[in-house]
Design a protein around this motif. Structure first.
Motif, PDB file in Angstrom:
ATOM      1  N   ILE A   1       0.834  -1.203   0.000  1.00 28.18           N
ATOM      2  CA  ILE A   1       0.000   0.000   0.000  1.00 28.18           C
ATOM      3  C   ILE A   1       0.869   1.253   0.000  1.00 28.18           C
ATOM      4  O   ILE A   1       0.607   2.210  -0.737  1.00 28.18           O
ATOM      5  N   ALA A   2       1.918   1.249   0.826  1.00 27.60           N
ATOM      6  CA  ALA A   2       2.791   2.422   0.906  1.00 27.60           C
ATOM      7  C   ALA A   2       3.415   2.739  -0.450  1.00 27.60           C
ATOM      8  O   ALA A   2       3.430   3.899  -0.896  1.00 27.60           O
ATOM      9  N   VAL A   3       3.939   1.731  -1.136  1.00 27.77           N
ATOM     10  CA  VAL A   3       4.588   1.962  -2.433  1.00 27.77           C
ATOM     11  C   VAL A   3       3.567   2.367  -3.490  1.00 27.77           C
ATOM     12  O   VAL A   3       3.799   3.298  -4.276  1.00 27.77           O
ATOM     13  N   LEU A   4       2.439   1.687  -3.523  1.00 31.69           N
ATOM     14  CA  LEU A   4       1.431   1.986  -4.534  1.00 31.69           C
ATOM     15  C   LEU A   4       0.873   3.403  -4.379  1.00 31.69           C
ATOM     16  O   LEU A   4       0.657   4.107  -5.378  1.00 31.69           O
ATOM     17  N   LEU A   5       0.664   3.847  -3.145  1.00 32.15           N
ATOM     18  CA  LEU A   5       0.187   5.214  -2.937  1.00 32.15           C
ATOM     19  C   LEU A   5       1.270   6.227  -3.279  1.00 32.15           C
ATOM     20  O   LEU A   5       0.978   7.306  -3.813  1.00 32.15           O
ATOM     21  N   PHE A   6       2.527   5.900  -2.950  1.00 28.93           N
ATOM     22  CA  PHE A   6       3.654   6.754  -3.323  1.00 28.93           C
ATOM     23  C   PHE A   6       3.706   6.918  -4.841  1.00 28.93           C
ATOM     24  O   PHE A   6       3.897   8.026  -5.364  1.00 28.93           O
ATOM     25  N   ALA A   7       3.516   5.810  -5.558  1.00 27.01           N
ATOM     26  CA  ALA A   7       3.538   5.852  -7.024  1.00 27.01           C
ATOM     27  C   ALA A   7       2.307   6.563  -7.583  1.00 27.01           C
ATOM     28  O   ALA A   7       2.406   7.337  -8.548  1.00 27.01           O
ATOM     29  N   TYR A   8       1.149   6.319  -6.982  1.00 24.06           N
ATOM     30  CA  TYR A   8      -0.078   6.955  -7.460  1.00 24.06           C
ATOM     31  C   TYR A   8      -0.002   8.469  -7.332  1.00 24.06           C
ATOM     32  O   TYR A   8      -0.443   9.208  -8.234  1.00 24.06           O
TER      33      TYR A   8
ATOM     34  N   ARG B   1       2.449  10.267  -7.725  1.00 21.89           N
ATOM     35  CA  ARG B   1       3.367  10.808  -8.728  1.00 21.89           C
ATOM     36  C   ARG B   1       2.920  10.528 -10.156  1.00 21.89           C
ATOM     37  O   ARG B   1       3.517  11.040 -11.100  1.00 21.89           O
ATOM     38  N   SER B   2       1.882   9.711 -10.320  1.00 19.25           N
ATOM     39  CA  SER B   2       1.481   9.310 -11.667  1.00 19.25           C
ATOM     40  C   SER B   2       0.008   9.523 -11.973  1.00 19.25           C
ATOM     41  O   SER B   2      -0.369   9.642 -13.134  1.00 19.25           O
ATOM     42  N   SER B   3      -0.837   9.519 -10.932  1.00 21.86           N
ATOM     43  CA  SER B   3      -2.300   9.552 -11.082  1.00 21.86           C
ATOM     44  C   SER B   3      -2.818   8.361 -11.883  1.00 21.86           C
ATOM     45  O   SER B   3      -3.908   8.427 -12.474  1.00 21.86           O
ATOM     46  N   GLU B   4      -2.052   7.273 -11.893  1.00 26.32           N
ATOM     47  CA  GLU B   4      -2.487   6.041 -12.568  1.00 26.32           C
ATOM     48  C   GLU B   4      -3.526   5.341 -11.698  1.00 26.32           C
ATOM     49  O   GLU B   4      -3.221   4.827 -10.629  1.00 26.32           O
ATOM     50  N   GLN B   5      -4.773   5.296 -12.187  1.00 26.63           N
ATOM     51  CA  GLN B   5      -5.863   4.751 -11.395  1.00 26.63           C
ATOM     52  C   GLN B   5      -5.628   3.291 -11.032  1.00 26.63           C
ATOM     53  O   GLN B   5      -6.020   2.834  -9.949  1.00 26.63           O
ATOM     54  N   ARG B   6      -4.948   2.551 -11.907  1.00 26.14           N
ATOM     55  CA  ARG B   6      -4.726   1.128 -11.628  1.00 26.14           C
ATOM     56  C   ARG B   6      -3.898   0.932 -10.352  1.00 26.14           C
ATOM     57  O   ARG B   6      -4.052  -0.086  -9.671  1.00 26.14           O
ATOM     58  N   LEU B   7      -3.033   1.897 -10.043  1.00 25.83           N
ATOM     59  CA  LEU B   7      -2.214   1.783  -8.836  1.00 25.83           C
ATOM     60  C   LEU B   7      -3.055   1.991  -7.583  1.00 25.83           C
ATOM     61  O   LEU B   7      -2.893   1.281  -6.588  1.00 25.83           O
ATOM     62  N   LEU B   8      -3.956   2.964  -7.623  1.00 25.86           N
ATOM     63  CA  LEU B   8      -4.852   3.173  -6.484  1.00 25.86           C
ATOM     64  C   LEU B   8      -5.784   1.981  -6.329  1.00 25.86           C
ATOM     65  O   LEU B   8      -6.038   1.526  -5.201  1.00 25.86           O
ATOM     66  N   ASP B   9      -6.283   1.454  -7.445  1.00 29.86           N
ATOM     67  CA  ASP B   9      -7.160   0.287  -7.379  1.00 29.86           C
ATOM     68  C   ASP B   9      -6.440  -0.900  -6.746  1.00 29.86           C
ATOM     69  O   ASP B   9      -7.022  -1.641  -5.937  1.00 29.86           O
ATOM     70  N   ARG B  10      -5.163  -1.075  -7.096  1.00 33.59           N
ATOM     71  CA  ARG B  10      -4.398  -2.183  -6.520  1.00 33.59           C
ATOM     72  C   ARG B  10      -4.173  -1.957  -5.031  1.00 33.59           C
ATOM     73  O   ARG B  10      -4.252  -2.901  -4.238  1.00 33.59           O
ATOM     74  N   ALA B  11      -3.903  -0.726  -4.637  1.00 30.86           N
ATOM     75  CA  ALA B  11      -3.743  -0.426  -3.208  1.00 30.86           C
ATOM     76  C   ALA B  11      -5.024  -0.745  -2.448  1.00 30.86           C
ATOM     77  O   ALA B  11      -4.984  -1.278  -1.330  1.00 30.86           O
ATOM     78  N   ILE B  12      -6.176  -0.437  -3.041  1.00 26.11           N
ATOM     79  CA  ILE B  12      -7.459  -0.749  -2.403  1.00 26.11           C
ATOM     80  C   ILE B  12      -7.632  -2.254  -2.270  1.00 26.11           C
ATOM     81  O   ILE B  12      -8.150  -2.752  -1.252  1.00 26.11           O
ATOM     82  N   GLU B  13      -7.187  -3.023  -3.270  1.00 26.35           N
ATOM     83  CA  GLU B  13      -7.244  -4.481  -3.165  1.00 26.35           C
ATOM     84  C   GLU B  13      -6.457  -4.964  -1.948  1.00 26.35           C
ATOM     85  O   GLU B  13      -6.910  -5.845  -1.199  1.00 26.35           O
ATOM     86  N   HIS B  14      -5.270  -4.402  -1.755  1.00 21.35           N
ATOM     87  CA  HIS B  14      -4.467  -4.777  -0.587  1.00 21.35           C
ATOM     88  C   HIS B  14      -5.174  -4.374   0.704  1.00 21.35           C
ATOM     89  O   HIS B  14      -5.162  -5.119   1.698  1.00 21.35           O
ATOM     90  N   GLY B  15      -5.787  -3.201   0.711  1.00 25.59           N
ATOM     91  CA  GLY B  15      -6.501  -2.760   1.900  1.00 25.59           C
ATOM     92  C   GLY B  15      -7.672  -3.672   2.228  1.00 25.59           C
ATOM     93  O   GLY B  15      -7.890  -4.033   3.396  1.00 25.59           O
ATOM     94  N   ASP B  16      -8.425  -4.053   1.207  1.00 21.22           N
ATOM     95  CA  ASP B  16      -9.560  -4.942   1.442  1.00 21.22           C
ATOM     96  C   ASP B  16      -9.101  -6.326   1.890  1.00 21.22           C
ATOM     97  O   ASP B  16      -9.795  -6.992   2.687  1.00 21.22           O
ATOM     98  N   LEU B  17      -7.946  -6.780   1.407  1.00 22.73           N
ATOM     99  CA  LEU B  17      -7.388  -8.040   1.899  1.00 22.73           C
ATOM    100  C   LEU B  17      -7.074  -7.931   3.392  1.00 22.73           C
ATOM    101  O   LEU B  17      -7.370  -8.849   4.173  1.00 22.73           O
ATOM    102  N   LEU B  18      -6.471  -6.813   3.791  1.00 25.81           N
ATOM    103  CA  LEU B  18      -6.166  -6.621   5.214  1.00 25.81           C
ATOM    104  C   LEU B  18      -7.440  -6.604   6.058  1.00 25.81           C
ATOM    105  O   LEU B  18      -7.471  -7.160   7.164  1.00 25.81           O
ATOM    106  N   LEU B  19      -8.484  -5.987   5.551  1.00 25.19           N
ATOM    107  CA  LEU B  19      -9.746  -5.982   6.284  1.00 25.19           C
ATOM    108  C   LEU B  19     -10.322  -7.398   6.390  1.00 25.19           C
ATOM    109  O   LEU B  19     -10.813  -7.800   7.450  1.00 25.19           O
ATOM    110  N   ALA B  20     -10.225  -8.159   5.304  1.00 24.43           N
ATOM    111  CA  ALA B  20     -10.769  -9.514   5.316  1.00 24.43           C
ATOM    112  C   ALA B  20      -9.982 -10.431   6.239  1.00 24.43           C
ATOM    113  O   ALA B  20     -10.546 -11.361   6.835  1.00 24.43           O
TER     114      ALA B  20
END
Length: 377
Positions: free
Chosen positions: A137-144, A146-165
């Motif tokens: 999450i830390a790396v993906l948000l750092f990259a997002y 700097r890039s505004s690439e939505q796929r990176l934020l979406d992937r970070a959310i996947e990791h967050g939802d895994l942590l919640l699960a």
């Protein structure tokens, strides 16, 4: 402060001297300990924790501070070595492939965003900051950012939802099963503090309340484990409960998580917990058994540098400055090997256990505005 930059320069020069070159890449060899506790010697991997990308990060920042071309050239060669080893197994920040992407982002400002997303797929067996979803999450948000690439934020959310699960919810709060231990761990590297911090950063990026709720519930779990007499949080990895005070386990890392939580949320409870943790860290910063960033004096002192800036409190730097000067007298000027983070070994070259991290500590003393490698934001 010139004294501290000179110390970082000398450490950087030693790393450049000891680098082993092949064409346009370079590497180092170092002692290591395997899973059975046996010492050996090997070439470094590409990891941020104890590999070439961590050394590259230090030398790159040192080059920016000093203007020395050899530091930049060696940093680039070390990063190329790390990149040549991709894909590196695991989605982790420090022990995993994403640490190499982080180093590349710091040094070059961009990476192959598609490849970063592809190599950051969540793994239910890897959850913590060192090797799992919290670090991803830390790396993906750092990259997002700097890039505004939505796929990176979406992937970070996947990791967050895994942590919640994967969260274990009890009367004490939320916690996670990350490594074999008597109970779920507190602390920053493998424990609740690091995971809750990552979820807070994800809440900041998305505004999704579910991440905030679980982050705060994680802090509640750690609050239930707190030992007021020691001013510290327990380490449950061994049969006998211990109270380390380091970035990885104990007050220093917990304090860093609460420091950032207070920045993000402004809640007085976070500041109060940070203050308690920082007081414990400052009291014991001179008594650490080694000088590494991970579980040594440099890491604890680095946390105090961050706190002095956030709280605008120069008093927090007093033990740091005395430690730094005393260590130069004890080790550098007497040409005594720096005590690194792996007992019974020679000096190590890497970021979290060895010389690159020690050098980075002195570099931050020379310029406290330099980002810490202990909290990626």
């Amino acid at each position: 402060m010139c004294e501290f930059l000179n110390a970082a320069d000398r450490i950087g020069a030693r790393l450049c001297r000891d680098a082993l070159w092949s064409h346009n890449c370079c590497n180092w060899t170092a002692d290591f300990m395997d899973s059975k506790g046996t010492l050996g010697h090997r070439a470094l991997t590409g990891d941020l924790y104890d590999g070439t990308s961590g050394i590259a990060l230090f030398l790159f920042r040192l080059a920016n501070a000093s203007g020395e071309r050899i530091f930049r050239a060696t940093a680039e060669a070390a990063l190329r070595q790390a990149i040549s080893k991709r894909p590196i197994r695991g989605p982790g920040l420090y022990a995993g492939g994403l640490g190499v992407f982080y180093g590349e982002l710091e040094m070059h400002g961009e990476v192959d965003w598609k490849e970063l997303s592809r190599q950051s797929e969540p793994d239910p067996a890897e959850l913590d900051l060192i090797s799992g979803s919290a670090g991803a999450i830390a790396v993906l948000l750092f990259a997002y950012a700097r890039s505004s690439e939505q796929r990176l934020l979406d992937r970070a959310i996947e990791h967050g939802d895994l942590l919640l699960a994967q969260a274990h919810r009890s009367d004490e709060g939320s916690s996670w099963n990350t490594v074999r231990a008597k109970r779920h761990l507190t602390g920053f590297s493998h424990g609740v503090a690091g995971i809750s911090w990552a979820l807070l950063e994800l809440y900041r990026a998305t505004g999704e309340p579910r991440f905030l709720v679980t982050a705060l519930d994680g802090f509640r779990y750690e609050r239930a484990q707190f030992d007021a007499t020691r001013g510290n949080w327990p380490d449950y990895r061994d049969d006998r409960i211990q109270f380390l005070n380091a970035w990885c386990h104990g007050a220093a890392g917990v304090g860093l998580s609460r420091l950032r939580a207070w920045q993000l949320l402004g809640e007085s409870e976070m500041r109060s917990e940070a203050s308690v943790a920082l007081a414990t860290t400052g009291q014991h910063v001179h008594s650490m058994g080694n000088f590494s960033l991970c579980h040594g004096a440099s890491g604890n002192a680095d946390v105090l540098i961050s706190a002095s800036r956030v709280f605008d409190d120069a008093a927090l730097l007093a033990p740091v400055l005395s430690l730094a000067s005393e260590a130069l007298d004890r080790f550098e000027r007497r040409r005594v090997p720096w005590p690194c983070g792996l007992a019974g070994t020679n000096e190590l070259p890497d970021l979290m256990l060895g010389l690159a991290g020690i050098g980075h500590f002195y570099l931050r003393l020379a310029d406290p505005a330099l980002p810490t490698p202990l909290l990626i934001v």
